[in-house]
Write a protein that holds these residues in place. Structure first.
Motif, PDB file in Angstrom:
ATOM      1  N   ARG A 175       0.725  -1.229   0.033  1.00 20.68           N
ATOM      2  CA  ARG A 175       0.046  -0.038  -0.052  1.00 20.68           C
ATOM      3  C   ARG A 175       0.796   1.202   0.115  1.00 20.68           C
ATOM      4  O   ARG A 175       1.856   1.127   0.705  1.00 20.68           O
ATOM      5  CB  ARG A 175      -0.890   0.123   1.304  1.00 20.68           C
ATOM      6  CG  ARG A 175      -1.759  -1.264   1.302  1.00 20.68           C
ATOM      7  CD  ARG A 175      -2.991  -1.101   2.465  1.00 20.68           C
ATOM      8  NE  ARG A 175      -3.739   0.065   2.227  1.00 20.68           N
ATOM      9  CZ  ARG A 175      -4.890   0.258   3.059  1.00 20.68           C
ATOM     10  NH1 ARG A 175      -4.777  -0.114   4.259  1.00 20.68           N
ATOM     11  NH2 ARG A 175      -5.558   1.644   2.997  1.00 20.68           N
TER      12      ARG A 175
ATOM     13  N   ALA B  36       1.356   5.486   0.630  1.00 20.18           N
ATOM     14  CA  ALA B  36       0.695   6.608   1.330  1.00 20.18           C
ATOM     15  C   ALA B  36       0.184   7.569   0.515  1.00 20.18           C
ATOM     16  O   ALA B  36       0.734   7.686  -0.905  1.00 20.18           O
ATOM     17  CB  ALA B  36       1.848   7.243   1.949  1.00 20.18           C
ATOM     18  N   ASP B  37      -1.039   8.179   0.844  1.00 18.30           N
ATOM     19  CA  ASP B  37      -1.620   9.432  -0.007  1.00 18.30           C
ATOM     20  C   ASP B  37      -0.797  10.408  -0.164  1.00 18.30           C
ATOM     21  O   ASP B  37       0.155  10.604   0.707  1.00 18.30           O
ATOM     22  CB  ASP B  37      -3.020   9.744   0.681  1.00 18.30           C
ATOM     23  CG  ASP B  37      -3.980   8.509   0.662  1.00 18.30           C
ATOM     24  OD1 ASP B  37      -3.854   7.371   0.087  1.00 18.30           O
ATOM     25  OD2 ASP B  37      -5.055   8.546   1.511  1.00 18.30           O
TER      26      ASP B  37
ATOM     27  N   TYR C  27      -1.398  14.340  -0.534  1.00 21.80           N
ATOM     28  CA  TYR C  27      -1.972  15.653  -0.398  1.00 21.80           C
ATOM     29  C   TYR C  27      -1.419  17.083  -0.960  1.00 21.80           C
ATOM     30  O   TYR C  27      -0.196  17.020  -0.688  1.00 21.80           O
ATOM     31  CB  TYR C  27      -2.404  15.582   0.990  1.00 21.80           C
ATOM     32  CG  TYR C  27      -3.243  16.937   1.386  1.00 21.80           C
ATOM     33  CD1 TYR C  27      -4.589  17.350   1.147  1.00 21.80           C
ATOM     34  CD2 TYR C  27      -2.437  18.505   1.595  1.00 21.80           C
ATOM     35  CE1 TYR C  27      -5.273  18.421   1.032  1.00 21.80           C
ATOM     36  CE2 TYR C  27      -3.041  19.599   1.790  1.00 21.80           C
ATOM     37  CZ  TYR C  27      -4.312  19.498   1.384  1.00 21.80           C
ATOM     38  OH  TYR C  27      -4.956  20.843   1.729  1.00 21.80           O
TER      39      TYR C  27
ATOM     40  N   PRO D 128       0.222   5.880  -5.543  1.00 22.83           N
ATOM     41  CA  PRO D 128      -0.552   6.583  -4.237  1.00 22.83           C
ATOM     42  C   PRO D 128      -1.668   7.454  -4.869  1.00 22.83           C
ATOM     43  O   PRO D 128      -1.742   7.772  -6.119  1.00 22.83           O
ATOM     44  CB  PRO D 128       0.589   7.420  -3.895  1.00 22.83           C
ATOM     45  CG  PRO D 128       1.985   6.885  -4.304  1.00 22.83           C
ATOM     46  CD  PRO D 128       1.701   6.356  -5.741  1.00 22.83           C
TER      47      PRO D 128
ATOM     48  N   ARG E  90      -4.767  13.468  -3.299  1.00 21.87           N
ATOM     49  CA  ARG E  90      -5.930  14.067  -2.799  1.00 21.87           C
ATOM     50  C   ARG E  90      -5.876  15.523  -2.615  1.00 21.87           C
ATOM     51  O   ARG E  90      -4.828  15.915  -2.272  1.00 21.87           O
ATOM     52  CB  ARG E  90      -6.426  13.302  -1.269  1.00 21.87           C
ATOM     53  CG  ARG E  90      -6.418  11.991  -1.549  1.00 21.87           C
ATOM     54  CD  ARG E  90      -6.877  11.106  -0.082  1.00 21.87           C
ATOM     55  NE  ARG E  90      -6.909   9.705  -0.352  1.00 21.87           N
ATOM     56  CZ  ARG E  90      -8.004   8.978  -0.692  1.00 21.87           C
ATOM     57  NH1 ARG E  90      -9.179   9.656  -1.098  1.00 21.87           N
ATOM     58  NH2 ARG E  90      -8.080   7.458  -0.807  1.00 21.87           N
TER      59      ARG E  90
ATOM     60  N   LEU F 284      -7.361  11.062   4.996  1.00 23.32           N
ATOM     61  CA  LEU F 284      -6.114  10.499   4.500  1.00 23.32           C
ATOM     62  C   LEU F 284      -5.333   9.252   5.294  1.00 23.32           C
ATOM     63  O   LEU F 284      -5.692   9.065   6.417  1.00 23.32           O
ATOM     64  CB  LEU F 284      -5.058  11.622   4.859  1.00 23.32           C
ATOM     65  CG  LEU F 284      -5.092  12.989   3.841  1.00 23.32           C
ATOM     66  CD1 LEU F 284      -4.236  14.132   4.179  1.00 23.32           C
ATOM     67  CD2 LEU F 284      -4.698  12.476   2.372  1.00 23.32           C
ATOM     68  N   SER F 285      -4.575   8.433   4.511  1.00 18.92           N
ATOM     69  CA  SER F 285      -3.894   7.459   5.020  1.00 18.92           C
ATOM     70  C   SER F 285      -2.976   7.784   6.294  1.00 18.92           C
ATOM     71  O   SER F 285      -2.638   8.847   6.582  1.00 18.92           O
ATOM     72  CB  SER F 285      -3.011   6.694   4.079  1.00 18.92           C
ATOM     73  OG  SER F 285      -2.021   7.555   3.472  1.00 18.92           O
ATOM     74  N   SER F 286      -3.077   6.658   7.172  1.00 16.79           N
ATOM     75  CA  SER F 286      -2.145   7.318   8.409  1.00 16.79           C
ATOM     76  C   SER F 286      -0.659   7.330   8.263  1.00 16.79           C
ATOM     77  O   SER F 286      -0.076   8.270   9.008  1.00 16.79           O
ATOM     78  CB  SER F 286      -1.927   5.774   9.458  1.00 16.79           C
ATOM     79  OG  SER F 286      -1.417   4.751   8.744  1.00 16.79           O
ATOM     80  N   HIS F 287       0.067   7.348   6.988  1.00 18.55           N
ATOM     81  CA  HIS F 287       1.112   7.896   6.471  1.00 18.55           C
ATOM     82  C   HIS F 287       0.807   8.760   5.257  1.00 18.55           C
ATOM     83  O   HIS F 287       0.256   8.022   4.476  1.00 18.55           O
ATOM     84  CB  HIS F 287       2.373   6.860   6.247  1.00 18.55           C
ATOM     85  CG  HIS F 287       2.895   6.340   7.340  1.00 18.55           C
ATOM     86  ND1 HIS F 287       4.345   5.797   7.551  1.00 18.55           N
ATOM     87  CD2 HIS F 287       2.498   6.212   8.706  1.00 18.55           C
ATOM     88  CE1 HIS F 287       4.414   5.478   8.755  1.00 18.55           C
ATOM     89  NE2 HIS F 287       3.817   5.605   9.470  1.00 18.55           N
ATOM     90  N   ALA F 288       1.250  10.111   5.292  1.00 17.69           N
ATOM     91  CA  ALA F 288       0.619  10.544   4.156  1.00 17.69           C
ATOM     92  C   ALA F 288       1.902  11.612   3.687  1.00 17.69           C
ATOM     93  O   ALA F 288       2.490  12.369   4.633  1.00 17.69           O
ATOM     94  CB  ALA F 288      -0.403  11.440   4.555  1.00 17.69           C
TER      95      ALA F 288
ATOM     96  N   VAL G  76      -3.607  11.206  10.910  1.00 15.43           N
ATOM     97  CA  VAL G  76      -2.397  10.938  10.141  1.00 15.43           C
ATOM     98  C   VAL G  76      -1.301  10.791  11.255  1.00 15.43           C
ATOM     99  O   VAL G  76      -1.008  11.741  11.767  1.00 15.43           O
ATOM    100  CB  VAL G  76      -2.070  12.113   9.129  1.00 15.43           C
ATOM    101  CG1 VAL G  76      -0.717  11.725   8.543  1.00 15.43           C
ATOM    102  CG2 VAL G  76      -3.055  12.076   8.257  1.00 15.43           C
TER     103      VAL G  76
END
Length: 221
Positions: free
Chosen positions: A73, A75-76, A78, A106, A109, A115-119, A164
């Motif tokens: 997975r 990270a998003d 932003y 990724p 956004r 948001l993912s926990s790591h972004a 996050v």
């Protein structure tokens, strides 16, 4: 015409041209290595004057690392919808570059909710409300950017937003500074600046972790 009519003139001309040709040949042999040397020196001098340690991206986890891609997975990423267009383009390029390396793309956004926990948090000082908020709360060193041109910082920040746990902030002093920071991250992840121009394919890696800490760069010399 004089050379054609006067054999002695032809001889004199040949005598004069011979050393000139030798000199020309010697100069041509010197020009190529001199040009190469100047090119190398020019590249070295073009590095930003305030450059510090480069951002480090590795494929195995160490305590405190930011997980750019982990467990299949990503990270998003932003970026504020109101930031500069070039910054939004760079954020999309980062997502594409991460996919080139890992096969995982990724999500980019423009809203902080969900948001993912790591972004990865990308933005320009004075243009991104989130970056200004982090600067105002002392989570990033805005003074290293304020008033400078084409400068950026890349920093890991704990709990930058609700939900996050760890953020990787890429903040720039202006539009180019932010874009340069994003592409610096792409390069550290393994994507060559020559990817588009020379079809340099990146080495495939399953996971990507960004070392904790802050790296600043710029302004250009």
């Amino acid at each position: 015409a004089r050379r054609a009519a006067d054999p002695d003139a032809q001889t004199d001309a040949a005598t004069t041209e011979a050393p000139l040709n030798r000199m020309r040949n010697r100069l041509e042999k010197l020009v190529a290595p001199l040009a190469a040397l100047l090119f190398v020196l020019g590249c070295a001098c073009s590095r930003p004057a305030a450059a510090q340690e480069s951002v480090r991206v590795r494929d195995s986890y160490r305590a405190g690392d930011f997980g750019l891609v982990r467990g299949g997975r990503a990270a998003d990423v932003y970026v504020s919808a109101g930031d500069f267009k070039v910054v939004r383009i760079a954020a999309d390029d980062l997502a594409a570059d991460v996919e080139r390396v890992t096969g995982v793309r990724p999500a980019v956004r423009t809203e902080t909710d969900g948001l993912s926990s790591h972004a990865v948090l990308v933005g320009t000082l004075g243009k991104s409300p989130l970056i200004d908020k982090l600067a105002g709360e002392g989570m990033i060193d805005a003074e290293s950017l304020r008033g400078k041109w084409e400068s950026f910082l890349i920093a890991t920040v704990k709990d930058p937003l609700p939900g996050v746990r760890l953020g990787l902030v890429v903040a720039g002093s202006d539009r180019r500074g932010t874009a340069y920071g994003v592409y610096e991250l792409s390069q550290a992840a393994g994507v060559s600046p020559w990817y588009w121009w020379a079809d340099v394919a990146p080495e495939r890696r399953r996971e990507l972790y960004v070392a904790a800490g802050t790296r600043a760069d710029g302004p250009p010399s």
